[in-house]
Design a protein around this motif. Sequence first.
Motif, PDB file in Angstrom:
ATOM      1  N   ASP A 151       0.828  -1.206   0.000  1.00 40.14           N
ATOM      2  CA  ASP A 151       0.000   0.000   0.000  1.00 40.14           C
ATOM      3  C   ASP A 151       0.864   1.259   0.000  1.00 40.14           C
ATOM      4  O   ASP A 151       0.538   2.255  -0.655  1.00 40.14           O
ATOM      5  CB  ASP A 151      -0.917   0.016   1.228  1.00 40.14           C
ATOM      6  N   LYS A 152       1.941   1.215   0.739  1.00 39.00           N
ATOM      7  CA  LYS A 152       2.847   2.367   0.805  1.00 39.00           C
ATOM      8  C   LYS A 152       3.408   2.680  -0.574  1.00 39.00           C
ATOM      9  O   LYS A 152       3.400   3.840  -1.020  1.00 39.00           O
ATOM     10  CB  LYS A 152       3.972   2.063   1.796  1.00 39.00           C
ATOM     11  N   VAL A 153       3.903   1.649  -1.262  1.00 42.68           N
ATOM     12  CA  VAL A 153       4.491   1.852  -2.580  1.00 42.68           C
ATOM     13  C   VAL A 153       3.425   2.215  -3.609  1.00 42.68           C
ATOM     14  O   VAL A 153       3.662   3.006  -4.522  1.00 42.68           O
ATOM     15  CB  VAL A 153       5.261   0.581  -3.021  1.00 42.68           C
ATOM     16  N   ALA A 154       2.219   1.666  -3.456  1.00 40.62           N
ATOM     17  CA  ALA A 154       1.113   1.965  -4.375  1.00 40.62           C
ATOM     18  C   ALA A 154       0.473   3.322  -4.092  1.00 40.62           C
ATOM     19  O   ALA A 154      -0.437   3.745  -4.811  1.00 40.62           O
ATOM     20  CB  ALA A 154       0.062   0.866  -4.288  1.00 40.62           C
ATOM     21  N   ARG A 155       0.925   3.982  -3.024  1.00 40.36           N
ATOM     22  CA  ARG A 155       0.463   5.323  -2.640  1.00 40.36           C
ATOM     23  C   ARG A 155      -1.023   5.369  -2.252  1.00 40.36           C
ATOM     24  O   ARG A 155      -1.697   6.369  -2.434  1.00 40.36           O
ATOM     25  CB  ARG A 155       0.764   6.340  -3.759  1.00 40.36           C
ATOM     26  N   ARG A 156      -1.494   4.249  -1.730  1.00 37.14           N
ATOM     27  CA  ARG A 156      -2.849   4.263  -1.166  1.00 37.14           C
ATOM     28  C   ARG A 156      -2.818   4.031   0.347  1.00 37.14           C
ATOM     29  O   ARG A 156      -3.852   3.919   0.986  1.00 37.14           O
ATOM     30  CB  ARG A 156      -3.732   3.202  -1.833  1.00 37.14           C
ATOM     31  N   GLY A 157      -1.625   3.921   0.903  1.00 40.72           N
ATOM     32  CA  GLY A 157      -1.492   3.605   2.313  1.00 40.72           C
ATOM     33  C   GLY A 157      -1.960   4.728   3.221  1.00 40.72           C
ATOM     34  O   GLY A 157      -1.900   5.907   2.876  1.00 40.72           O
ATOM     35  N   LEU A 158      -2.408   4.355   4.415  1.00 41.50           N
ATOM     36  CA  LEU A 158      -2.798   5.314   5.445  1.00 41.50           C
ATOM     37  C   LEU A 158      -1.701   5.362   6.503  1.00 41.50           C
ATOM     38  O   LEU A 158      -1.177   4.314   6.910  1.00 41.50           O
ATOM     39  CB  LEU A 158      -4.136   4.907   6.069  1.00 41.50           C
ATOM     40  N   ARG A 159      -1.357   6.571   6.928  1.00 40.23           N
ATOM     41  CA  ARG A 159      -0.276   6.751   7.890  1.00 40.23           C
ATOM     42  C   ARG A 159      -0.821   7.345   9.183  1.00 40.23           C
ATOM     43  O   ARG A 159      -1.924   7.893   9.216  1.00 40.23           O
ATOM     44  CB  ARG A 159       0.801   7.653   7.284  1.00 40.23           C
ATOM     45  N   ILE A 160      -0.022   7.224  10.231  1.00 41.10           N
ATOM     46  CA  ILE A 160      -0.492   7.701  11.534  1.00 41.10           C
ATOM     47  C   ILE A 160      -0.858   9.175  11.481  1.00 41.10           C
ATOM     48  O   ILE A 160      -1.865   9.612  12.058  1.00 41.10           O
ATOM     49  CB  ILE A 160       0.574   7.417  12.613  1.00 41.10           C
ATOM     50  N   GLY A 161      -0.078   9.978  10.781  1.00 43.00           N
ATOM     51  CA  GLY A 161      -0.370  11.405  10.688  1.00 43.00           C
ATOM     52  C   GLY A 161      -1.695  11.710  10.024  1.00 43.00           C
ATOM     53  O   GLY A 161      -2.280  12.783  10.241  1.00 43.00           O
ATOM     54  N   ASP A 162      -2.199  10.767   9.207  1.00 42.44           N
ATOM     55  CA  ASP A 162      -3.498  10.983   8.554  1.00 42.44           C
ATOM     56  C   ASP A 162      -4.641  11.022   9.567  1.00 42.44           C
ATOM     57  O   ASP A 162      -5.731  11.534   9.260  1.00 42.44           O
ATOM     58  CB  ASP A 162      -3.771   9.862   7.544  1.00 42.44           C
ATOM     59  N   LEU A 163      -4.406  10.507  10.764  1.00 44.84           N
ATOM     60  CA  LEU A 163      -5.449  10.513  11.788  1.00 44.84           C
ATOM     61  C   LEU A 163      -5.755  11.921  12.296  1.00 44.84           C
ATOM     62  O   LEU A 163      -6.771  12.137  12.965  1.00 44.84           O
ATOM     63  CB  LEU A 163      -5.043   9.625  12.966  1.00 44.84           C
ATOM     64  N   LYS A 164      -4.918  12.891  11.990  1.00 44.72           N
ATOM     65  CA  LYS A 164      -5.189  14.274  12.402  1.00 44.72           C
ATOM     66  C   LYS A 164      -6.434  14.816  11.697  1.00 44.72           C
ATOM     67  O   LYS A 164      -7.160  15.637  12.262  1.00 44.72           O
ATOM     68  CB  LYS A 164      -3.965  15.146  12.116  1.00 44.72           C
ATOM     69  N   ASN A 165      -6.672  14.371  10.467  1.00 41.43           N
ATOM     70  CA  ASN A 165      -7.871  14.773   9.721  1.00 41.43           C
ATOM     71  C   ASN A 165      -8.756  13.533   9.592  1.00 41.43           C
ATOM     72  O   ASN A 165      -8.664  12.786   8.621  1.00 41.43           O
ATOM     73  CB  ASN A 165      -7.486  15.306   8.342  1.00 41.43           C
ATOM     74  N   ILE A 166      -9.592  13.317  10.588  1.00 41.90           N
ATOM     75  CA  ILE A 166     -10.326  12.066  10.664  1.00 41.90           C
ATOM     76  C   ILE A 166     -11.388  11.952   9.571  1.00 41.90           C
ATOM     77  O   ILE A 166     -11.723  10.834   9.132  1.00 41.90           O
ATOM     78  CB  ILE A 166     -10.959  11.873  12.064  1.00 41.90           C
ATOM     79  N   GLN A 167     -11.905  13.090   9.094  1.00 39.93           N
ATOM     80  CA  GLN A 167     -12.903  13.022   8.017  1.00 39.93           C
ATOM     81  C   GLN A 167     -12.270  12.471   6.734  1.00 39.93           C
ATOM     82  O   GLN A 167     -12.807  11.555   6.099  1.00 39.93           O
ATOM     83  CB  GLN A 167     -13.511  14.410   7.741  1.00 39.93           C
ATOM     84  N   LEU A 168     -11.123  13.023   6.360  1.00 40.58           N
ATOM     85  CA  LEU A 168     -10.440  12.536   5.162  1.00 40.58           C
ATOM     86  C   LEU A 168      -9.948  11.109   5.363  1.00 40.58           C
ATOM     87  O   LEU A 168     -10.016  10.282   4.447  1.00 40.58           O
ATOM     88  CB  LEU A 168      -9.270  13.463   4.822  1.00 40.58           C
ATOM     89  N   PHE A 169      -9.479  10.822   6.560  1.00 43.52           N
ATOM     90  CA  PHE A 169      -9.031   9.470   6.874  1.00 43.52           C
ATOM     91  C   PHE A 169     -10.166   8.476   6.660  1.00 43.52           C
ATOM     92  O   PHE A 169      -9.965   7.397   6.077  1.00 43.52           O
ATOM     93  CB  PHE A 169      -8.535   9.400   8.322  1.00 43.52           C
ATOM     94  N   SER A 170     -11.349   8.806   7.125  1.00 43.63           N
ATOM     95  CA  SER A 170     -12.498   7.906   7.015  1.00 43.63           C
ATOM     96  C   SER A 170     -12.838   7.621   5.559  1.00 43.63           C
ATOM     97  O   SER A 170     -13.159   6.480   5.197  1.00 43.63           O
ATOM     98  CB  SER A 170     -13.712   8.507   7.723  1.00 43.63           C
ATOM     99  N   VAL A 171     -12.765   8.657   4.731  1.00 44.10           N
ATOM    100  CA  VAL A 171     -13.062   8.487   3.297  1.00 44.10           C
ATOM    101  C   VAL A 171     -12.054   7.531   2.659  1.00 44.10           C
ATOM    102  O   VAL A 171     -12.417   6.596   1.927  1.00 44.10           O
ATOM    103  CB  VAL A 171     -13.051   9.847   2.584  1.00 44.10           C
ATOM    104  N   ASN A 172     -10.770   7.752   2.938  1.00 45.92           N
ATOM    105  CA  ASN A 172      -9.734   6.917   2.338  1.00 45.92           C
ATOM    106  C   ASN A 172      -9.740   5.499   2.897  1.00 45.92           C
ATOM    107  O   ASN A 172      -9.447   4.539   2.188  1.00 45.92           O
ATOM    108  CB  ASN A 172      -8.366   7.559   2.547  1.00 45.92           C
ATOM    109  N   LEU A 173     -10.103   5.378   4.167  1.00 44.66           N
ATOM    110  CA  LEU A 173     -10.220   4.048   4.755  1.00 44.66           C
ATOM    111  C   LEU A 173     -11.307   3.247   4.057  1.00 44.66           C
ATOM    112  O   LEU A 173     -11.128   2.064   3.746  1.00 44.66           O
ATOM    113  CB  LEU A 173     -10.517   4.152   6.254  1.00 44.66           C
TER     114      LEU A 173
END
Length: 442
Positions: A151-173
Amino acid sequence: MGKNIIIIGTQWGDEGKGKIIDLLSPNVNYIVRYQGGHNAGHTLVVNNKKTVLHLLPSGLLHNHIFGVIGNGVVISPRDLLNEIRMLQKQGIYNLQNRIMISESSPLLLEYHVAMDQAREKRLHSVDDNNSNGNTTIIGTTGRGIGPVYEDKVARRGLRIGDLKNIQLFSVNLRKNVNYYNFLLSNYYHSKVVNYDVIIKDILSVRDDLLNMIQDIPNTLDIAMKNDKKIMFEGAQGTFLDIDHGTYPYVTSSNSISGGVCSGVGVGPLAIDYILGVTKCYTTRVGFGPFPTELFDEIDLHFFNIGKELGSSTGRRRRTGWLDIVALRRCIQINSLSALCMTKLDVLDGLKEIKICIAYKLSNGTQITCTPFSVDEWNNLSPVYKILPGWLGSTVGVRSFNLLPLEAKNYILEIESMVGIPIDMISTGPERNDIIILNNPCL
């Protein structure tokens, strides 16, 4: 400037790095994990009490140490927090104020585990019905490590810092859950994962994770400018490196010393010393080439006396004689400053000890370098030099001069073969069962 050192494994992991890191920790300020995930375990034995760490840096048992988890490490939130609680129950002081995590560290979530296990299950099923043996069963730990790096290499991975914006995180999750569920259901015919369960679980630990994130490159740069000492801790071993290991029977990250720079965010000039940890024999877990592997009473000796079960999975380790050809390649690609030999005591009582000094190809040609492909690895045999064993005990010996003569000669022979010093020799599982000829942290 403080002396910054890297501790890495020179074989296929399980060399005893955790003990060495723990032993040297009193003389450093920061210990930094730079790759891997909770698929690797470091076992520490202090006062006969065993502690196994998977994500946390090994030196955290010392109350002055700051433990750093770099961006090259993939993090399973629940496993990380469970590990923290385990140490807190042991009375380890002020842990959450001493742990720093890169906000760029990838999150390992339930769908990664589901995919990892579905793949291995399918490969085993295909292999059982494929007499040609054209499948590649890696023998992963099934903990989702490979898929999260993908996922990291495919650029779809979620990172810990993404949790700061939980709305965007939820969409990508949700996008990721849909992607994985499509594959799990339609290709692997496996059980799918539940978005609502995953988001609920991650929200329950979100604050704990965000409270530990730091700008790691900046933090370590400030530490170095203030003359603090930093130890970089590798997981697995050199020949599990994704680029330089026995591909495809490797891990999903760069376990060699060069992985420090990309896995943490420090430059190569920050490194002063690199210690390679190697057993006095060789082991590996899982499938893949192993030129010196044994299937006889010596294998049983190594297994029983060396307690060769994986720290993370409990799987039996395969065992074999020390491989100097592989060790020289490890020294070459890691720029090792010195070696630490571990488990010398396991060789006690053997009549003779073999060291692989070359490989013989099927046509009779001898080579002294590691091959490229699995096919080449599988079509060679080891060439041994035989040394006399010793009857005396080395268990707990803490002075080189107190070792049996044959044990001293064995160590000196290895040192001569590899061309770098052996600075440390471990003679038992306890923290202080060790001979220190040169302490790199002093």
